[in-house]
Design an enzyme around this catalytic site. Structure first.
Site, PDB file in Angstrom:
ATOM      1  N   LYS A   1       3.379 -14.876   2.793  1.00 35.71           N
ATOM      2  CA  LYS A   1       3.416 -15.736   1.610  1.00 35.71           C
ATOM      3  C   LYS A   1       4.884 -15.933   1.239  1.00 35.71           C
ATOM      4  CE  LYS A   1       1.247 -17.980  -1.709  1.00 35.71           C
ATOM      5  NZ  LYS A   1       0.489 -19.226  -1.458  1.00 35.71           N
TER       6      LYS A   1
ATOM      7  N   ASP B   1      -5.478  -6.042   5.462  1.00 35.25           N
ATOM      8  CA  ASP B   1      -6.697  -5.384   4.998  1.00 35.25           C
ATOM      9  C   ASP B   1      -7.724  -6.429   4.576  1.00 35.25           C
ATOM     10  OD1 ASP B   1      -8.425  -3.402   4.263  1.00 35.25           O
ATOM     11  OD2 ASP B   1      -7.467  -2.975   2.342  1.00 35.25           O
TER      12      ASP B   1
ATOM     13  N   TYR C   1       0.794  -1.231   0.000  1.00 37.72           N
ATOM     14  CA  TYR C   1       0.000   0.000   0.000  1.00 37.72           C
ATOM     15  C   TYR C   1       0.827   1.281   0.000  1.00 37.72           C
ATOM     16  CZ  TYR C   1      -4.384  -2.560   0.483  1.00 37.72           C
ATOM     17  OH  TYR C   1      -5.465  -3.377   0.276  1.00 37.72           O
TER      18      TYR C   1
ATOM     19  N   ASP D   1     -11.412  -7.726   6.663  1.00 35.48           N
ATOM     20  CA  ASP D   1     -12.771  -7.718   6.132  1.00 35.48           C
ATOM     21  C   ASP D   1     -13.374  -9.119   6.167  1.00 35.48           C
ATOM     22  OD1 ASP D   1     -12.513  -5.020   5.746  1.00 35.48           O
ATOM     23  OD2 ASP D   1     -13.341  -5.040   3.722  1.00 35.48           O
TER      24      ASP D   1
ATOM     25  N   ASP E   1      -3.076 -17.556   1.996  1.00 36.74           N
ATOM     26  CA  ASP E   1      -4.191 -18.254   1.351  1.00 36.74           C
ATOM     27  C   ASP E   1      -4.775 -19.318   2.274  1.00 36.74           C
ATOM     28  OD1 ASP E   1      -1.724 -19.501   1.077  1.00 36.74           O
ATOM     29  OD2 ASP E   1      -2.073 -20.200  -0.970  1.00 36.74           O
TER      30      ASP E   1
HETATM   31 MG    MG Z   1     -10.508  -2.377   4.009  1.00 36.42          MG
END
Ligand code: MG
Ligand code: NAI
Length: 334
Positions: free
Chosen positions: A173, A230, A126, A234, A206
């Site tokens: 990962k 992030d 990000y 969610d 994953d």
């Molecule tokens: Mg978000």
């Protein structure tokens, strides 16, 4: 006769737009009944602030947040990204905390979930360092520094220690991203040596996405890089059901901000219908950050009783109570 309250804190209150204001009022209403002295300073931010002042985030508001012990933030509207992302950057809020906890009489998929996602908030994917398009495509850079990753991992272990958690899970990962996530994993186990009483494990992101569904009760504290955090947050929100219930914290060197995950909800704004629990739970995270654990436990138990009794639930939880009625019920349970 009121006795003088024990501890006192300066809190920057930024209600923002829409239901941000309603859930903030409801939350302050409960906070004011606790045995803690809060001095509130009110800051403007968001869509209405932009219209009025020509900026969605005035410097006065930033200064207020900087000069306070903690900030409570409601929600902004269309300007949310300009407001909240800028505050996070300006205050160097490196840790994003999203608890995933199941409460009764909600749309939670499981009953026994209670873990914390600790997300690195300043680097990784990000940084959005993308090269411009060429005929061949586009390239994005992902940055992982020792400093930032060690800081977030140590934060996760400290959180575990202070909250009597027995295990920290690192998510990465490293089989594919051998250098960046390889480093993240290496630092995780280096830092872990300083916490011999806390168990450790690490999973690929994953697999973690699956384990959150198949064995969510096995997680206690999850620490991960920005993008993965992030996405998994969610997923966690989906597990325990309902935006009206999900709080969050942004912690940094220069300040800490506590906010519900939801936005300004223009569809129900101004109708006294919003569920204030996400904002209340955010303020409970603030109380714990300030070390006010007794008050936090008491406040949380009062919310839990409202959910268990199921007499004063808001519309999103299948009830017909108003924002203020729910807050009143929480106060009565304190
Ligand atoms: Mg978000
Ligand atoms: P939203 O979270 O505001 O609303 C999504 C849906 O959930 C709506 O149907 C709303 O009524 C419902 N909802 C949300 N919170 C609720 C609560 N406490 N009680 C009951 N129902 C609730 O997200 P949406 O609709 O995508 O965005 C609306 C505005 O909020 C946009 O302008 C967006 O930019 C902003 N936003 C701001 C955020 C922030 O300040 N951190 C985060 C997300 C969106």
């Amino acid at each position: 006769m009121s006795t003088s309250k024990t501890n006192s804190y300066k809190i920057a209150v930024v209600p923002g737009d829409g239901i941000g204001r309603e859930v903030m009022d409801a939350t302050l209403d409960v906070l004011n009944t606790l045995d803690i002295d809060f001095e509130y300073v009110y800051g403007e931010a968001g869509d209405e602030c932009l219209e009025k002042n020509g900026t969605a985030l005035p410097n006065e508001t930033l200064d207020m947040i900087r000069d306070s012990d903690a900030c409570l933030f409601g929600a902004a509207g269309e300007t949310a990204a300009d407001v909240i992302v800028k505050i996070r950057q300006e205050m160097k809020m490196f840790a994003n905390l999203r608890p995933v906890k199941a409460y009764p009489n909600t749309n939670s998929l499981f009953n026994n979930i209670d873990f914390m996602i600790v997300r690195e908030n300043t680097e990784g994917m990000y940084i959005a360092d993308e090269e411009s398009y060429t005929d061949e495509g586009a390239i994005a850079r992902r940055i992982i520094t020792r400093k930032a990753e060690e800081r977030i991992i140590r934060y996760a272990f400290e959180y575990a220690k202070q909250n009597n958690k027995t295990k920290v899970t690192a998510v990465h990962k490293a089989n594919v991203l051998k250098k960046t996530d390889g480093l993240f994993k290496e630092i995780f186990y280096e830092v872990a040596k300083d916490y011999p009483d806390i168990a450790t494990e690490d999973f690929y992101v994953d697999a973690t996405a699956m384990y959150l569904i198949t064995q969510p009760e096995s997680f206690e504290v999850v620490v991960t890089t920005n993008l993965f955090g992030d996405i998994l947050s969610d997923e966690g929100a989906g597990l325990v059901g309902g935006l009206g219930l999900i709080p969050s914290a942004n912690i940094g060197e220069e300040g800490a901000l506590f906010e519900p995950v939801h936005g300004s909800a223009p569809d129900i704004a101004g109708q006294n219908k919003a569920n204030p629990i996400a904002m209340m739970l955010s303020s409970i995270m603030m109380l714990r950050y300030l070390g006010e654990n007794t008050a936090a436990d008491k406040f949380e138990a009062a919310i839990l009783k409202v959910l268990n009794d199921a007499n004063t639930l808001t519309g999103d939880l299948g009830g017909s109570a108003s924002t203020t009625e729910l807050a009143e019920a929480v106060k009565n349970n304190l």
